[in-house]
Design an enzyme around this catalytic site. Structure first.
Site, PDB file in Angstrom:
ATOM      1  CD  GLU A 174      44.573 -28.384  -2.402  1.00  0.00           C
ATOM      2  OE1 GLU A 174      43.345 -28.167  -2.495  1.00  0.00           O
ATOM      3  OE2 GLU A 174      45.280 -27.855  -1.520  1.00  0.00           O
ATOM      4  CD  GLU A 198      47.817 -24.848  -1.703  1.00  0.00           C
ATOM      5  OE1 GLU A 198      46.984 -24.793  -0.761  1.00  0.00           O
ATOM      6  OE2 GLU A 198      47.492 -25.000  -2.882  1.00  0.00           O
TER       7      GLU A 198
END
Length: 506
Positions: free
Chosen positions: A179, A298
């Protein structure tokens, strides 16, 4: 109109010629981060009565093995962007305690690379290892790879051997950071900064071990202001060195609009299609013959625990963070998210439900006590068990509805998997209607002489019903009413239900 007197009507046509792709079993992967009680109090609790000789909970192992999880992402997550992997190897008593800035806890480093890799082998899973591209970079990543995968005769591989692990871990899949577009991330990067660093890191890692797979870091969600420009810019750098690009997405129901909530898998579909299109744009731009695949590493429902986490005492070890207690409607959306990935099995080749134990997880534990299955455990279990084979493209005719954020939402959400060797078909189906049952007619005349095996149903009158250590209120039954006759499957799908219909050649 009650479901007893009438029902919606939906139709499907399924044919073995309508192939999407073989399903990569790794779409049923999961995730363990050094966060909350995922590790300490989750998979590992040396003082627990069920702990093995290494401190890992055998009751948790059994539940994970029931799910048959093929790959587990580790060690993060936001945690990895500030993690020095060297802290987690060598004699445990000599390992330092560190402040984890991502979650404002203390990391004791009792569990590290070697312990996790050995535990994963014992439960039958591969490791998807993430490297720190937040505070670190090329050097730390290539050293970790050498430590894990090189057989011996070099500094880092011999250090592993001196730590008691003679054989290399042979970890195949590696994530180039986590991320990195997020302002919450330690060492956040611009797309240009990340693209260059990820490319150089991947290039060096492939020199150490040419057989690895690499995952380029994609957008943190569809809501990021840089999506999908982030993918276009970063893949311009990493396209030829990486094999996958990552996707992350969580959904919630804070406004208690269940019809809208159950439609959120349509956003997941949009996410997959947009990233696929961006990958193919970069492929065309580079005149490349290579196809970039997707790692949805995710995904889950996540919103129940957000406010509670603000009350956590900082700088503690293994506090109860992000412990969503999932209800029945969460299980329905999880089922639809799994269905969505099956329908895109040609491009989504890996996925990780985030996470596996305690932290936004299908499995919960008590410190020193019991372990149990959350509501979302069951669609995950069924997909992992019955969703391995060839994903087929059904032709679906379903009534639709409009929700707050979505239009033309099919009440029937479905995917079909064909296991040729076993001569079995499984139809996964969610009835999104909250008040009415649905009559499903499925034309399977392309499969001659198939008969019913079972019809599993997950249903509950209360959308907000939850499971606890003391009581499992939401669990499947095998009493579904599906019948197969003359090449047609007919079933009445209960309102708001998850259905798994399996047929086998007679």
């Amino acid at each position: 109109m009650s479901s007893a007197s009438a029902a919606l009507k939906a139709k499907m046509i399924v044919d073995k010629s309508f192939k999407i792709s073989e399903v990569d079993p790794r779409i049923y992967g999961s995730f363990i981060e050094h966060l909350g009680r995922a590790v300490y109090g989750g998979i590992y609790e040396a003082s627990h009565p069920a702990a093995d000789s290494k401190g890992f909970r055998t009751d948790v192992k059994q539940l994970i093995q029931e799910l048959n999880v093929p790959i587990i992402r580790y060690p993060g997550g936001n945690f990895v962007s500030g993690y020095n992997w060297e802290d987690g190897v060598g004699p445990v008593k000599e390992r330092p305690k560190r402040l984890d800035l991502a979650w404002r806890t203390v990391e004791p480093n009792e569990v590290g690379t070697n312990e996790f890799a050995q535990w994963a082998r014992e439960i039958g899973s591969e490791v998807m290892m993430a490297v720190n591209l937040g505070t670190r970079g090329v050097d730390a990543a290539r050293n970790l790879l050498e430590y894990c995968n090189h057989p011996g005769g070099s500094y880092w591989s011999d250090l592993r051997r001196s730590h008691g692990y003679e054989q290399p871990h042979r970890i195949k899949t590696w994530c180039l950071g986590n991320e990195m577009d997020g302002p919450w991330q330690i060492g956040q990067k611009t797309p240009q900064e990340y693209g260059r660093l990820a490319y150089e890191t991947g290039k060096a890692m492939r020199l150490v071990d040419p057989d690895i797979e690499l995952v380029s870091c994609g957008s943190s969600s569809t809501g990021m202001p840089t999506f999908p420009e982030w993918e276009a810019v970063t893949l311009d750098h990493t396209y030829e060195v990486a094999d996958y690009v990552s996707l992350h997405q969580y959904y919630g129901n804070r406004d208690n609009d269940s019809a809208n909530f159950l439609a959120r898998s349509m956003d997941m579909e949009h996410f997959i299609r947009t990233v696929t299109a961006t990958c193919d744009y970069v492929k065309a731009k580079k005149r490349s013959k290579k196809t970039m695949y997707l790692s949805f590493d995710e995904w889950n429902v996540w919103y129940h625990s957000n406010d509670a986490d603000t009350k956590i005492e900082p700088w503690s070890i293994g506090p109860p963070q992000l412990e969503d207690i999932y209800n029945f409607e969460d299980a329905l959306l999880v089922g639809s998210m799994l269905i969505t990935m099956l329908r895109h099995a040609d491009r989504v080749k890996m996925a990780c439900m985030a996470q596996l134990v305690n932290v936004i997880a299908p499995i919960m534990t008590e410190n020193g006590g019991r372990a149990w299955k959350q509501t979302i455990f069951y669609p995950y279990l069924h997909a992992s068990r019955y969703g391995r084979g060839t994903s087929l493209q059904p032709i679906v005719h379903s009534p639709k509805y409009d929700a707050q954020d979505y239009t033309d939402v099919p009440y029937l959400d479905s995917a079909v998997v064909y296991r040729e060797a076993e001569e079995e078909i499984t139809i996964f189906a969610v009835n999104r209607h909250l008040q009415e049952a649905m009559d499903l007619e499925c034309d399977i005349r392309g499969f001659e002489n198939y008969r019913m095996v079972e019809h599993i149903v997950l249903e509950h009158e209360d959308l907000k019903a939850v499971n606890t250590a003391a009581e499992e209120r939401v669990k499947p039954h095998h009493g579904g009413n599906a019948e197969c006759k003359d090449g047609f499957v007919n079933a009445r799908l209960s309102k708001a239900s998850w259905n798994v219909i399996t047929l086998r050649k007679a």
